[in-house]
Scaffold this motif. Structure first.
Motif, PDB file in Angstrom:
ATOM      1  N   ALA A   5      56.465  94.273  25.500  1.00  0.00           N
ATOM      2  CA  ALA A   5      56.328  93.074  26.331  1.00  0.00           C
ATOM      3  C   ALA A   5      56.319  91.793  25.493  1.00  0.00           C
ATOM      4  O   ALA A   5      56.953  90.796  25.861  1.00  0.00           O
ATOM      5  N   GLN A   6      55.620  91.813  24.363  1.00  0.00           N
ATOM      6  CA  GLN A   6      55.540  90.614  23.536  1.00  0.00           C
ATOM      7  C   GLN A   6      56.915  90.221  22.996  1.00  0.00           C
ATOM      8  O   GLN A   6      57.246  89.037  22.897  1.00  0.00           O
ATOM      9  N   GLU A   7      57.717  91.208  22.645  1.00  0.00           N
ATOM     10  CA  GLU A   7      59.069  90.924  22.153  1.00  0.00           C
ATOM     11  C   GLU A   7      59.938  90.353  23.264  1.00  0.00           C
ATOM     12  O   GLU A   7      60.805  89.508  23.011  1.00  0.00           O
ATOM     13  N   GLU A   8      59.715  90.807  24.486  1.00  0.00           N
ATOM     14  CA  GLU A   8      60.460  90.243  25.622  1.00  0.00           C
ATOM     15  C   GLU A   8      60.134  88.764  25.787  1.00  0.00           C
ATOM     16  O   GLU A   8      61.001  87.952  26.096  1.00  0.00           O
ATOM     17  N   VAL A   9      58.868  88.414  25.558  1.00  0.00           N
ATOM     18  CA  VAL A   9      58.455  87.014  25.667  1.00  0.00           C
ATOM     19  C   VAL A   9      59.089  86.189  24.560  1.00  0.00           C
ATOM     20  O   VAL A   9      59.584  85.076  24.789  1.00  0.00           O
ATOM     21  N   GLU A  10      59.096  86.722  23.342  1.00  0.00           N
ATOM     22  CA  GLU A  10      59.581  85.971  22.188  1.00  0.00           C
ATOM     23  C   GLU A  10      61.102  85.899  22.120  1.00  0.00           C
ATOM     24  O   GLU A  10      61.669  84.880  21.719  1.00  0.00           O
ATOM     25  N   HIS A  11      61.767  86.987  22.488  1.00  0.00           N
ATOM     26  CA  HIS A  11      63.217  87.072  22.297  1.00  0.00           C
ATOM     27  C   HIS A  11      64.018  87.163  23.593  1.00  0.00           C
ATOM     28  O   HIS A  11      65.242  87.150  23.563  1.00  0.00           O
ATOM     29  N   GLY A  12      63.339  87.266  24.705  1.00  0.00           N
ATOM     30  CA  GLY A  12      64.037  87.384  25.968  1.00  0.00           C
ATOM     31  C   GLY A  12      64.341  88.831  26.313  1.00  0.00           C
ATOM     32  O   GLY A  12      64.109  89.735  25.507  1.00  0.00           O
ATOM     33  N   PRO A  13      64.864  89.073  27.498  1.00  0.00           N
ATOM     34  CA  PRO A  13      65.166  90.433  27.931  1.00  0.00           C
ATOM     35  C   PRO A  13      66.200  91.099  27.026  1.00  0.00           C
ATOM     36  O   PRO A  13      67.115  90.444  26.519  1.00  0.00           O
ATOM     37  N   GLN A  14      66.050  92.374  26.849  1.00  0.00           N
ATOM     38  CA  GLN A  14      66.990  93.148  26.036  1.00  0.00           C
ATOM     39  C   GLN A  14      68.034  93.790  26.929  1.00  0.00           C
ATOM     40  O   GLN A  14      67.711  94.343  27.981  1.00  0.00           O
ATOM     41  N   ALA A  15      69.287  93.725  26.534  1.00  0.00           N
ATOM     42  CA  ALA A  15      70.335  94.410  27.283  1.00  0.00           C
ATOM     43  C   ALA A  15      70.133  95.917  27.151  1.00  0.00           C
ATOM     44  O   ALA A  15      69.953  96.423  26.044  1.00  0.00           O
ATOM     45  N   PRO A  16      70.122  96.654  28.244  1.00  0.00           N
ATOM     46  CA  PRO A  16      69.937  98.105  28.162  1.00  0.00           C
ATOM     47  C   PRO A  16      71.066  98.756  27.366  1.00  0.00           C
ATOM     48  O   PRO A  16      72.194  98.261  27.325  1.00  0.00           O
ATOM     49  N   PHE A  17      70.751  99.863  26.706  1.00  0.00           N
ATOM     50  CA  PHE A  17      71.744 100.657  25.990  1.00  0.00           C
ATOM     51  C   PHE A  17      71.567 102.108  26.390  1.00  0.00           C
ATOM     52  O   PHE A  17      70.489 102.525  26.832  1.00  0.00           O
TER      53      PHE A  17
END
Length: 225
Positions: free
Chosen positions: A97-109
């Protein structure tokens, strides 16, 4: 045959796990990361969220800071054995969750592509470390000894035909190029020489890996650099 152009079936997970005495091996940070069998089974969970978390935990616990542990080889063997399981075709993410806040949503793989990438990157790292490993030499060599199994596991995703997902095919190619540098697969080189040469001559994420493979076979690659 599934939509990815590969004949698939669910393997006997219990049989796979019983091939290793998990009490005799360990990964990084055993007081934090779950036991390896737990992580491996969660890779094939029915919840893609659990699968993505398990993938992240697998990578961090078994090749953290490029160190190979006693549990790395048996975990990689399990991964290679289940690559054809249809559950590995689910799209996942592995950001907390913290990485989503810092870097935005991740594209699924696709989990299958992620697992193939992990194996391929780990083989490249293990080869680079052979002269001076960050961890125990024995653990690193145990991982590289699985090269024939990695090769057998990756073949269906190279030969799957036009229906094969480009993401999976590219990840499979990366693993193939890595293992073909190992002497244990010298007898497989003629089967793949044309593919490796073609990859070395075109732009793509694995061009330099293909050049390294050709160089390890004794071929002249100066013009490719």
């Amino acid at each position: 045959m599934n939509d990815d152009g590969v004949d698939e079936g669910r393997v006997d997970l219990r049989d796979l796990l019983l091939r290793t005495d998990w009490n005799a091996v360990e990964h990084c940070c055993p007081d934090v990361a779950p036991a390896t069998p737990v992580l491996l089974l969660e890779l094939l969970d029915d919840d893609p969220g659990v699968q993505g978390w398990a993938f992240r935990a697998l990578v961090e616990a078994h090749t953290r800071q490029q160190v190979f542990y006693t549990a790395t080889a048996p975990a990689a063997r399990f991964v290679a054995a289940v690559l054809g399981d249809p559950r590995t075709l689910r799209p996942v993410t592995d950001r907390v969750a913290q990485e989503e806040v810092e870097h935005g949503p991740q594209a699924p793989f696709l989990l299958r592509a992620g697992l193939l990438d992990w194996l391929g990157d780990s083989v490249v790292e293990a080869i680079a470390q052979r002269a001076r490993p960050y961890g125990d030499q024995e653990d690193l060599e145990a991982f590289l000894d699985l090269a024939p199994e990695f090769h057998a596991a990756v073949r269906p995703f190279l030969d799957g035909g036009p229906a094969t997902s480009p993401e999976v095919r590219e990840a499979a190619l990366g693993l193939l190029l890595a293992v073909l540098r190992l002497p244990a697969l010298a007898d497989r080189i003629p089967d793949h020489r044309d593919l490796v040469r073609a990859t070395a001559h075109r732009d793509g994420p694995h061009r330099l890996r293909a050049v390294d493979a050709l160089s390890s076979w004794g071929e002249e690659v100066t013009h490719l650099l």
